[in-house]
Design an enzyme around this catalytic site. Structure first.
Site, PDB file in Angstrom:
ATOM      1  N   PHE A  62      19.809 -42.797  -0.750  1.00  0.00           N
ATOM      2  CA  PHE A  62      19.996 -44.253  -0.742  1.00  0.00           C
ATOM      3  C   PHE A  62      18.690 -45.021  -0.885  1.00  0.00           C
ATOM      4  O   PHE A  62      18.687 -46.188  -1.268  1.00  0.00           O
ATOM      5  CB  PHE A  62      20.707 -44.688   0.557  1.00  0.00           C
ATOM      6  CG  PHE A  62      19.795 -44.750   1.762  1.00  0.00           C
ATOM      7  CD1 PHE A  62      18.997 -45.871   1.994  1.00  0.00           C
ATOM      8  CD2 PHE A  62      19.709 -43.689   2.654  1.00  0.00           C
ATOM      9  CE1 PHE A  62      18.131 -45.930   3.084  1.00  0.00           C
ATOM     10  CE2 PHE A  62      18.846 -43.739   3.749  1.00  0.00           C
ATOM     11  CZ  PHE A  62      18.060 -44.857   3.958  1.00  0.00           C
ATOM     12  N   LYS A  85      25.176 -38.507  -9.552  1.00  0.00           N
ATOM     13  CA  LYS A  85      25.969 -38.878  -8.369  1.00  0.00           C
ATOM     14  C   LYS A  85      25.002 -39.604  -7.427  1.00  0.00           C
ATOM     15  O   LYS A  85      24.278 -38.984  -6.661  1.00  0.00           O
ATOM     16  CB  LYS A  85      26.540 -37.619  -7.706  1.00  0.00           C
ATOM     17  CG  LYS A  85      27.791 -37.795  -6.869  1.00  0.00           C
ATOM     18  CD  LYS A  85      27.682 -38.719  -5.695  1.00  0.00           C
ATOM     19  CE  LYS A  85      26.882 -38.191  -4.532  1.00  0.00           C
ATOM     20  NZ  LYS A  85      26.642 -39.252  -3.505  1.00  0.00           N
ATOM     21  N   GLU A  93      26.263 -43.113  -2.133  1.00  0.00           N
ATOM     22  CA  GLU A  93      27.457 -43.960  -1.990  1.00  0.00           C
ATOM     23  C   GLU A  93      27.147 -45.211  -1.180  1.00  0.00           C
ATOM     24  O   GLU A  93      28.007 -46.076  -1.033  1.00  0.00           O
ATOM     25  CB  GLU A  93      28.610 -43.160  -1.360  1.00  0.00           C
ATOM     26  CG  GLU A  93      28.388 -42.663   0.058  1.00  0.00           C
ATOM     27  CD  GLU A  93      27.653 -41.321   0.135  1.00  0.00           C
ATOM     28  OE1 GLU A  93      26.722 -41.096  -0.665  1.00  0.00           O
ATOM     29  OE2 GLU A  93      27.995 -40.516   1.015  1.00  0.00           O
ATOM     30  N   SER A 150      18.020 -35.530   2.281  1.00  0.00           N
ATOM     31  CA  SER A 150      17.519 -34.967   3.541  1.00  0.00           C
ATOM     32  C   SER A 150      17.422 -33.438   3.443  1.00  0.00           C
ATOM     33  O   SER A 150      18.106 -32.814   2.622  1.00  0.00           O
ATOM     34  CB  SER A 150      18.447 -35.377   4.679  1.00  0.00           C
ATOM     35  OG  SER A 150      19.751 -34.920   4.404  1.00  0.00           O
ATOM     36  N   CYS A 192      10.428 -41.583   1.515  1.00  0.00           N
ATOM     37  CA  CYS A 192      10.075 -40.179   1.775  1.00  0.00           C
ATOM     38  C   CYS A 192       8.563 -40.025   1.853  1.00  0.00           C
ATOM     39  O   CYS A 192       8.068 -39.030   2.355  1.00  0.00           O
ATOM     40  CB  CYS A 192      10.630 -39.287   0.692  1.00  0.00           C
ATOM     41  SG  CYS A 192       9.952 -39.688  -0.902  1.00  0.00           S
ATOM     42  N   GLU A 200      12.309 -36.281  11.372  1.00  0.00           N
ATOM     43  CA  GLU A 200      12.164 -37.453  10.501  1.00  0.00           C
ATOM     44  C   GLU A 200      13.034 -38.588  11.054  1.00  0.00           C
ATOM     45  O   GLU A 200      14.240 -38.418  11.222  1.00  0.00           O
ATOM     46  CB  GLU A 200      12.622 -37.098   9.077  1.00  0.00           C
ATOM     47  CG  GLU A 200      12.451 -38.239   8.098  1.00  0.00           C
ATOM     48  CD  GLU A 200      12.950 -37.888   6.697  1.00  0.00           C
ATOM     49  OE1 GLU A 200      13.999 -37.238   6.564  1.00  0.00           O
ATOM     50  OE2 GLU A 200      12.273 -38.281   5.722  1.00  0.00           O
TER      51      GLU A 200
HETATM   52  P1  NAD Z   1      21.275 -37.600   2.397  1.00  0.00           P
HETATM   53  O1  NAD Z   1      20.807 -36.192   2.406  1.00  0.00           O
HETATM   54  O2  NAD Z   1      22.193 -38.052   3.477  1.00  0.00           O
HETATM   55  O3  NAD Z   1      22.059 -37.910   1.019  1.00  0.00           O
HETATM   56  C1  NAD Z   1      21.512 -37.569  -0.220  1.00  0.00           C
HETATM   57  C2  NAD Z   1      22.654 -37.286  -1.193  1.00  0.00           C
HETATM   58  O4  NAD Z   1      23.401 -36.169  -0.711  1.00  0.00           O
HETATM   59  C3  NAD Z   1      23.616 -38.453  -1.335  1.00  0.00           C
HETATM   60  O5  NAD Z   1      23.964 -38.595  -2.691  1.00  0.00           O
HETATM   61  C4  NAD Z   1      24.806 -38.032  -0.486  1.00  0.00           C
HETATM   62  O6  NAD Z   1      26.041 -38.515  -0.971  1.00  0.00           O
HETATM   63  C5  NAD Z   1      24.777 -36.519  -0.559  1.00  0.00           C
HETATM   64  N1  NAD Z   1      25.291 -35.878   0.656  1.00  0.00           N
HETATM   65  C6  NAD Z   1      25.196 -36.358   1.927  1.00  0.00           C
HETATM   66  N2  NAD Z   1      25.787 -35.499   2.791  1.00  0.00           N
HETATM   67  C7  NAD Z   1      26.251 -34.463   2.050  1.00  0.00           C
HETATM   68  C8  NAD Z   1      26.954 -33.252   2.387  1.00  0.00           C
HETATM   69  N3  NAD Z   1      27.264 -32.949   3.639  1.00  0.00           N
HETATM   70  N4  NAD Z   1      27.265 -32.406   1.384  1.00  0.00           N
HETATM   71  C9  NAD Z   1      26.942 -32.699   0.114  1.00  0.00           C
HETATM   72  N5  NAD Z   1      26.272 -33.821  -0.253  1.00  0.00           N
HETATM   73  C10 NAD Z   1      25.928 -34.696   0.700  1.00  0.00           C
HETATM   74  O7  NAD Z   1      19.982 -38.522   2.311  1.00  0.00           O
HETATM   75  P2  NAD Z   1      19.888 -40.114   2.413  1.00  0.00           P
HETATM   76  O8  NAD Z   1      20.132 -40.515   3.821  1.00  0.00           O
HETATM   77  O9  NAD Z   1      20.668 -40.750   1.337  1.00  0.00           O
HETATM   78  O10 NAD Z   1      18.338 -40.319   2.052  1.00  0.00           O
HETATM   79  C11 NAD Z   1      17.304 -40.189   2.974  1.00  0.00           C
HETATM   80  C12 NAD Z   1      16.675 -38.821   2.929  1.00  0.00           C
HETATM   81  O11 NAD Z   1      16.202 -38.542   1.619  1.00  0.00           O
HETATM   82  C13 NAD Z   1      15.457 -38.711   3.835  1.00  0.00           C
HETATM   83  O12 NAD Z   1      15.489 -37.457   4.476  1.00  0.00           O
HETATM   84  C14 NAD Z   1      14.285 -38.790   2.875  1.00  0.00           C
HETATM   85  O13 NAD Z   1      13.093 -38.178   3.305  1.00  0.00           O
HETATM   86  C15 NAD Z   1      14.857 -38.074   1.696  1.00  0.00           C
HETATM   87  N6  NAD Z   1      14.127 -38.397   0.476  1.00  0.00           N
HETATM   88  C16 NAD Z   1      13.266 -37.455  -0.006  1.00  0.00           C
HETATM   89  C17 NAD Z   1      12.526 -37.725  -1.134  1.00  0.00           C
HETATM   90  C18 NAD Z   1      11.566 -36.702  -1.674  1.00  0.00           C
HETATM   91  O14 NAD Z   1      11.056 -36.924  -2.746  1.00  0.00           O
HETATM   92  N7  NAD Z   1      11.316 -35.598  -0.997  1.00  0.00           N
HETATM   93  C19 NAD Z   1      12.675 -38.962  -1.784  1.00  0.00           C
HETATM   94  C20 NAD Z   1      13.566 -39.889  -1.271  1.00  0.00           C
HETATM   95  C21 NAD Z   1      14.300 -39.593  -0.129  1.00  0.00           C
END
Ligand code: NAD
Length: 497
Positions: free
Chosen positions: A149, A173, A176, A226, A281, A382
């Site tokens: 997000f 994708k 959401e 994450s 991140c 985090e």
């Molecule tokens: P998230 O892991 O909750 O979601 C990321 C994606 O995974 C979304 O599209 C979501 O729909 C999907 N998802 C969520 N739960 C899922 C599940 N159980 N099974 C399958 N798919 C699932 O992350 P977020 O809260 O949207 O974003 C924040 C996180 O992203 C933080 O941990 C941040 O550090 C990380 N991030 C990392 C970088 C990097 O370059 N390393 C960059 C941006 C964000």
């Protein structure tokens, strides 16, 4: 109530699903829209469109693909105000920050405009007598992107411009929580002349993600999010024989040496810890105060954190906007509670921040902890909010050890005036992206972005030269044309004599 659809085969697609997710305006706390959550069949339909489009797109000359990117770049520039406002309305970050993140995505499009040069390959004449050999890079097929997000424009744009320019087709994708930006980018790509089906967007949650990673027509998956989900994606894509790069969470340290320019370090930390409300991140969530600089650092930070201007993203005065959702706000507040219970000193407490006229917005003020130690959860985990932890270290070696012992390895920086400290630090840090007197060392589009340790599962970083490698397969061709002389059969391994 506005319903956000999918984008498949060059047009809006409503899909079969009855399930929807809620989209909020984080500044007011009001629901602003609902988004369709794709079924497996919806995702399969998008993949089928992308698979069909691959036949001609992969055969389209790189120069023509580049021309679509040039037009797309132009359209992003023309529509940057609208795209920025979409980001602000669903994510909450402040306008100028949102615009900056869009520009960082645009830079990847600019890099992708040079794709003919990057796909040129290598040629050796006469690897053997009258034998020539050359290596080429070919597209993989249908690639998928699953994004978080916090950067609704930039992170998808780390992926799809490179994938498409390399000749692949793509199914995105997005998160959401803030999906509208991806849909608008899909419309702009179409306007730029991209053939239907080359770029598709499916909105959804776990069901959509699982449909992507289990479909045998998906050749490669790029994920950012994450760490637990990154690991899940990495393991399952590998099991399903897909190429995968899965970028995860972070806990970025900023090492503040006693000889540094303190003003520069404090200002750097303020932007890196509280910019985008810490939802980056590459946010710096740990300041490691080395030697005797701790008290001075905390005093200077305290003044600035207390005077942070927190407000709606569209207010020009705001330095920090709200968090993305109520759930996330509760989580971040919960971490501040935990820190207090663990015995860290809460120097600035933003938990009760309220803004007149925006009482239901997902706001929290900046929070600052001192005397944080390495066994505390607020140090290890985090938080992804505007919470900065100051840890004291007696010397450079202890600071470096802290950095290297942490499970995450995304970004790190050091503030120092000493070249030897800076160089040794960059050499020894077990971290993917290092800044020396630079608070957020995000590589430009023509380098590549990625962390180490549990911040990235896979081999290749995103965009830049690594992006070209990820989105192409290497093929090496060796050829000889018959001449007048005919040879006898050879039964031994050919070698150069
Ligand atoms: P998230 O892991 O909750 O979601 C990321 C994606 O995974 C979304 O599209 C979501 O729909 C999907 N998802 C969520 N739960 C899922 C599940 N159980 N099974 C399958 N798919 C699932 O992350 P977020 O809260 O949207 O974003 C924040 C996180 O992203 C933080 O941990 C941040 O550090 C990380 N991030 C990392 C970088 C990097 O370059 N390393 C960059 C941006 C964000």
């Amino acid at each position: 109530m506005k319903t956000i659809q999918h984008f498949v085969g060059g047009k809006a697609y409503s899909g079969d699903s009855k399930r929807t997710g809620k989209i909020y305006n984080p500044a007011t706390g009001d629901q602003s829209a609902q988004v369709k959550l794709a079924t497996t069949e919806d995702v399969n339909k998008a993949i089928a469109n992308a698979k069909k489009a691959f036949e001609s797109w992969s055969n389209t000359p790189p120069l023509q693909r580049a021309r679509v990117m040039f037009k797309f770049k132009d359209l992003i520039e023309k529509n940057s105000d609208e795209l920025t406002k979409i980001i602000v309305s669903e994510h909450g970050k402040v306008y100028e920050d949102a615009k900056g993140s869009l520009t960082r995505g645009l830079e990847v499009v600019e890099y992708a405009c040079g794709i003919p040069q990057m796909l040129k390959g290598e040629f050796t004449e006469n690897v053997g007598s009258n034998v020539d050999s050359w290596s080429i890079r070919q597209p993989l097929g249908v690639c998928a992107g699953i994004t978080p997000f916090n950067f609704p424009a930039m992170v998808p744009m780390w992926m799809f411009p490179m994938a498409i320019a390399c000749g692949n087709t793509f199914v995105l994708k997005p998160s959401e929580k803030d999906p509208s930006c991806s849909i608008r980018l899909a419309e702009l790509l179409k306007e730029a002349g991209l053939p239907d089906g080359v770029f598709n967007v499916v909105n959804g949650d776990k069901e959509a993600v699982d449909a992507l990673i289990n479909n045998s027509d998906i050749a490669a998956v790029s994920f950012v999010g994450s760490t637990p989900i990154a690991k899940y994606i990495y393991e399952n894509c590998a099991k399903n024989e897909k190429r995968v790069q899965a970028l995860g969470g972070a806990k970025n340290h900023c090492v503040v040496m006693p000889d540094c320019d303190l003003d520069q370090a404090v200002n750097g930390l303020m932007g890196a810890a509280y910019g985008s409300a810490g939802e980056r991140c590459m946010a710096q969530s740990v300041a490691v105060a080395v030697g005797g600089i701790g008290d001075k650092l905390v005093n200077e930070l305290t003044k600035k954190v207390e005077s942070l201007k927190v407000g709606p993203g569209m207010d020009k005065q705001s330095e920090m906007g709200p968090l993305v959702t109520k759930e996330h706000l509760d989580k971040v507040r919960g971490y501040v509670d935990i820190g207090e219970k663990e015995g860290a000193k809460l120097v600035v407490d933003g938990r009760n921040f309220k803004l007149q006229g925006y009482e239901n917005g997902f706001f929290i003020g900046g929070c600052l902890f001192d005397k944080v130690t390495k066994n505390m959860r607020i140090y290890k985990e985090e938080i992804f909010g505007p919470v900065l932890s100051v840890v004291r270290a007696k010397d450079f070696d202890e600071a470096l050890q802290l950095v290297n012992d942490h499970e995450f390895g995304n970004g790190v920086s050091i503030f120092t005036r000493d070249g030897d400290s800076g160089r040794t630090f960059s050499n020894k840090a077990k971290i993917g992206m290092v800044g020396i007197n630079i608070p957020i060392p995000v590589p430009m589009a023509f380098h590549s972005f990625g962390g180490w340790k549990r911040s990235l599962f896979g081999d290749q970083h995103m965009h830049g030269p690594e992006g070209v490698r990820f989105y192409t397969k290497l093929k090496t061709i060796t050829s000889r044309w018959p001449s007048g002389l005919r040879s006898d059969p050879e039964f031994v391994m050919p070698t150069m004599k």
